[in-house]
Write a protein that holds these residues in place. Structure first.
Motif, PDB file in Angstrom:
ATOM      1  N   TYR A 240       0.836  -1.203   0.000  1.00  0.00           N
ATOM      2  CA  TYR A 240       0.000   0.000   0.000  1.00  0.00           C
ATOM      3  C   TYR A 240       0.871   1.255   0.000  1.00  0.00           C
ATOM      4  O   TYR A 240       0.648   2.190  -0.769  1.00  0.00           O
ATOM      5  CB  TYR A 240      -0.927  -0.006   1.227  1.00  0.00           C
ATOM      6  CG  TYR A 240      -1.856   1.185   1.276  1.00  0.00           C
ATOM      7  CD1 TYR A 240      -3.131   1.121   0.727  1.00  0.00           C
ATOM      8  CD2 TYR A 240      -1.464   2.390   1.857  1.00  0.00           C
ATOM      9  CE1 TYR A 240      -3.989   2.215   0.753  1.00  0.00           C
ATOM     10  CE2 TYR A 240      -2.308   3.492   1.887  1.00  0.00           C
ATOM     11  CZ  TYR A 240      -3.566   3.387   1.341  1.00  0.00           C
ATOM     12  OH  TYR A 240      -4.403   4.480   1.364  1.00  0.00           O
ATOM     13  N   LYS A 241       1.895   1.283   0.867  1.00  0.00           N
ATOM     14  CA  LYS A 241       2.752   2.474   0.967  1.00  0.00           C
ATOM     15  C   LYS A 241       3.529   2.719  -0.326  1.00  0.00           C
ATOM     16  O   LYS A 241       3.689   3.862  -0.756  1.00  0.00           O
ATOM     17  CB  LYS A 241       3.717   2.328   2.145  1.00  0.00           C
ATOM     18  CG  LYS A 241       3.026   2.439   3.486  1.00  0.00           C
ATOM     19  CD  LYS A 241       3.998   2.327   4.630  1.00  0.00           C
ATOM     20  CE  LYS A 241       3.266   2.453   5.951  1.00  0.00           C
ATOM     21  NZ  LYS A 241       4.150   2.302   7.098  1.00  0.00           N
TER      22      LYS A 241
ATOM     23  N   VAL B  60      -4.329  -3.840  -1.342  1.00  0.00           N
ATOM     24  CA  VAL B  60      -4.208  -2.392  -1.127  1.00  0.00           C
ATOM     25  C   VAL B  60      -5.382  -1.898  -0.271  1.00  0.00           C
ATOM     26  O   VAL B  60      -5.762  -0.734  -0.311  1.00  0.00           O
ATOM     27  CB  VAL B  60      -4.088  -1.603  -2.456  1.00  0.00           C
ATOM     28  CG1 VAL B  60      -2.766  -1.914  -3.135  1.00  0.00           C
ATOM     29  CG2 VAL B  60      -5.264  -1.865  -3.373  1.00  0.00           C
ATOM     30  N   ASN B  61      -5.933  -2.831   0.512  1.00  0.00           N
ATOM     31  CA  ASN B  61      -6.940  -2.534   1.542  1.00  0.00           C
ATOM     32  C   ASN B  61      -8.320  -2.140   1.027  1.00  0.00           C
ATOM     33  O   ASN B  61      -9.118  -1.588   1.781  1.00  0.00           O
ATOM     34  CB  ASN B  61      -6.423  -1.465   2.517  1.00  0.00           C
ATOM     35  CG  ASN B  61      -5.224  -1.943   3.289  1.00  0.00           C
ATOM     36  OD1 ASN B  61      -5.202  -3.075   3.745  1.00  0.00           O
ATOM     37  ND2 ASN B  61      -4.222  -1.104   3.412  1.00  0.00           N
TER      38      ASN B  61
ATOM     39  N   THR C  69      -3.355   5.100   6.088  1.00  0.00           N
ATOM     40  CA  THR C  69      -3.851   4.039   5.214  1.00  0.00           C
ATOM     41  C   THR C  69      -5.361   4.148   5.128  1.00  0.00           C
ATOM     42  O   THR C  69      -6.039   4.176   6.157  1.00  0.00           O
ATOM     43  CB  THR C  69      -3.449   2.654   5.760  1.00  0.00           C
ATOM     44  OG1 THR C  69      -2.029   2.565   5.781  1.00  0.00           O
ATOM     45  CG2 THR C  69      -4.021   1.530   4.897  1.00  0.00           C
TER      46      THR C  69
ATOM     47  N   GLY D  62      -6.245   8.420  -1.805  1.00  0.00           N
ATOM     48  CA  GLY D  62      -5.331   7.657  -0.951  1.00  0.00           C
ATOM     49  C   GLY D  62      -3.978   8.326  -0.822  1.00  0.00           C
ATOM     50  O   GLY D  62      -3.306   8.211   0.207  1.00  0.00           O
TER      51      GLY D  62
ATOM     52  N   ARG E 251       0.991   3.995  -2.860  1.00  0.00           N
ATOM     53  CA  ARG E 251       0.591   5.372  -2.524  1.00  0.00           C
ATOM     54  C   ARG E 251       1.662   6.358  -2.956  1.00  0.00           C
ATOM     55  O   ARG E 251       1.368   7.400  -3.532  1.00  0.00           O
ATOM     56  CB  ARG E 251       0.329   5.498  -1.015  1.00  0.00           C
ATOM     57  CG  ARG E 251      -0.028   6.931  -0.608  1.00  0.00           C
ATOM     58  CD  ARG E 251      -0.344   7.043   0.862  1.00  0.00           C
ATOM     59  NE  ARG E 251       0.773   6.633   1.671  1.00  0.00           N
ATOM     60  CZ  ARG E 251       0.673   6.156   2.908  1.00  0.00           C
ATOM     61  NH1 ARG E 251      -0.515   6.019   3.467  1.00  0.00           N
ATOM     62  NH2 ARG E 251       1.741   5.814   3.593  1.00  0.00           N
TER      63      ARG E 251
ATOM     64  N   ARG F 111      -8.935   2.566   3.735  1.00  0.00           N
ATOM     65  CA  ARG F 111      -9.633   1.389   3.208  1.00  0.00           C
ATOM     66  C   ARG F 111     -10.803   1.884   2.380  1.00  0.00           C
ATOM     67  O   ARG F 111     -11.727   2.488   2.918  1.00  0.00           O
ATOM     68  CB  ARG F 111     -10.149   0.505   4.342  1.00  0.00           C
ATOM     69  CG  ARG F 111      -9.014  -0.137   5.124  1.00  0.00           C
ATOM     70  CD  ARG F 111      -9.440  -1.400   5.804  1.00  0.00           C
ATOM     71  NE  ARG F 111      -9.724  -2.428   4.808  1.00  0.00           N
ATOM     72  CZ  ARG F 111     -10.392  -3.545   5.075  1.00  0.00           C
ATOM     73  NH1 ARG F 111     -10.851  -3.776   6.285  1.00  0.00           N
ATOM     74  NH2 ARG F 111     -10.605  -4.431   4.120  1.00  0.00           N
TER      75      ARG F 111
END
Length: 193
Positions: A3-4, A78-79, A56, A50, A7, A58
């Motif tokens: 995810y990070k 990626v939630n 983070t 995002g 992003r 969702r």
């Protein structure tokens, strides 16, 4: 971790190719639960929203996206979590409420689908239900497009909204519709600032 990385990749894309102009970042809480609610004009909106926060997020995503080969496998990583549109999806609502209860951030596009014009669509009552049931602040945001290479895409983030008049009361449809409409009205106001 994924995810990070994603992003940061999108933050670079929006900085370099779309010259993003983000106003009101100070309105995003550094900790604690909140709902991030924005208008929906493009497939780019979830990665854009995002990328504007270090938290983070969702995101609710229509369940059909989870059936697309490869892409559908990436979404949970990626939630993102699925929601059945045009129905009261209890599983999606529970996921959102559990995320907020644990102090997380949930991203919702109250219109429920992308607007094909520049007009805001009517909000879905589900955003009102999640806002009232969770008692989490709602951070409204306006995306002012269009997405065109090397032309600024603007994000205007408003002050957190709360709806204490409905907290702890018997949930009525008109309360949820009122809450959803107030969120949408603030998004509309931010578009014009």
């Amino acid at each position: 971790m994924l995810y990070k990385v994603i992003r940061q990749l999108f933050a670079w894309i929006f900085q370099i190719f779309y010259r993003w102009d983000v106003q009101g970042r100070e309105n995003l809480p550094d900790e604690g639960a909140f709902l991030l609610c924005a208008n929906h004009i493009s497939w780019w909106d979830p990665p854009l929203m995002g990328a504007v926060t270090s938290r983070t997020v969702r995101f609710m995503a229509k369940e059909e996206l989870f059936k697309i080969p490869v892409f559908g496998k990436i979404l949970p990583k990626v939630n993102a979590f699925p929601v059945k549109r045009d129905s009261a999806d209890r599983r999606a609502i529970k996921t959102a409420l559990d995320t907020l209860k644990s102090g997380g951030v949930v991203g919702i596009f109250p219109e429920g689908t992308r607007s094909k014009t520049d007009d805001l669509l009517p909000p879905q009552a589900g955003v009102g239900l999640i806002a009232v049931k969770s008692e989490a602040p709602v951070v409204p945001a306006a995306i002012v497009g269009p997405y065109k290479l090397f032309r600024p895409i603007q994000v205007r983030i408003g002050k957190p909204m709360t709806f204490p008049q409905y907290y702890g009361t018997r949930v009525k449809a008109e309360h949820l519709e009122d809450t959803a409409q107030k969120i949408m009205d603030e998004i509309g106001r931010l578009r014009k600032v």
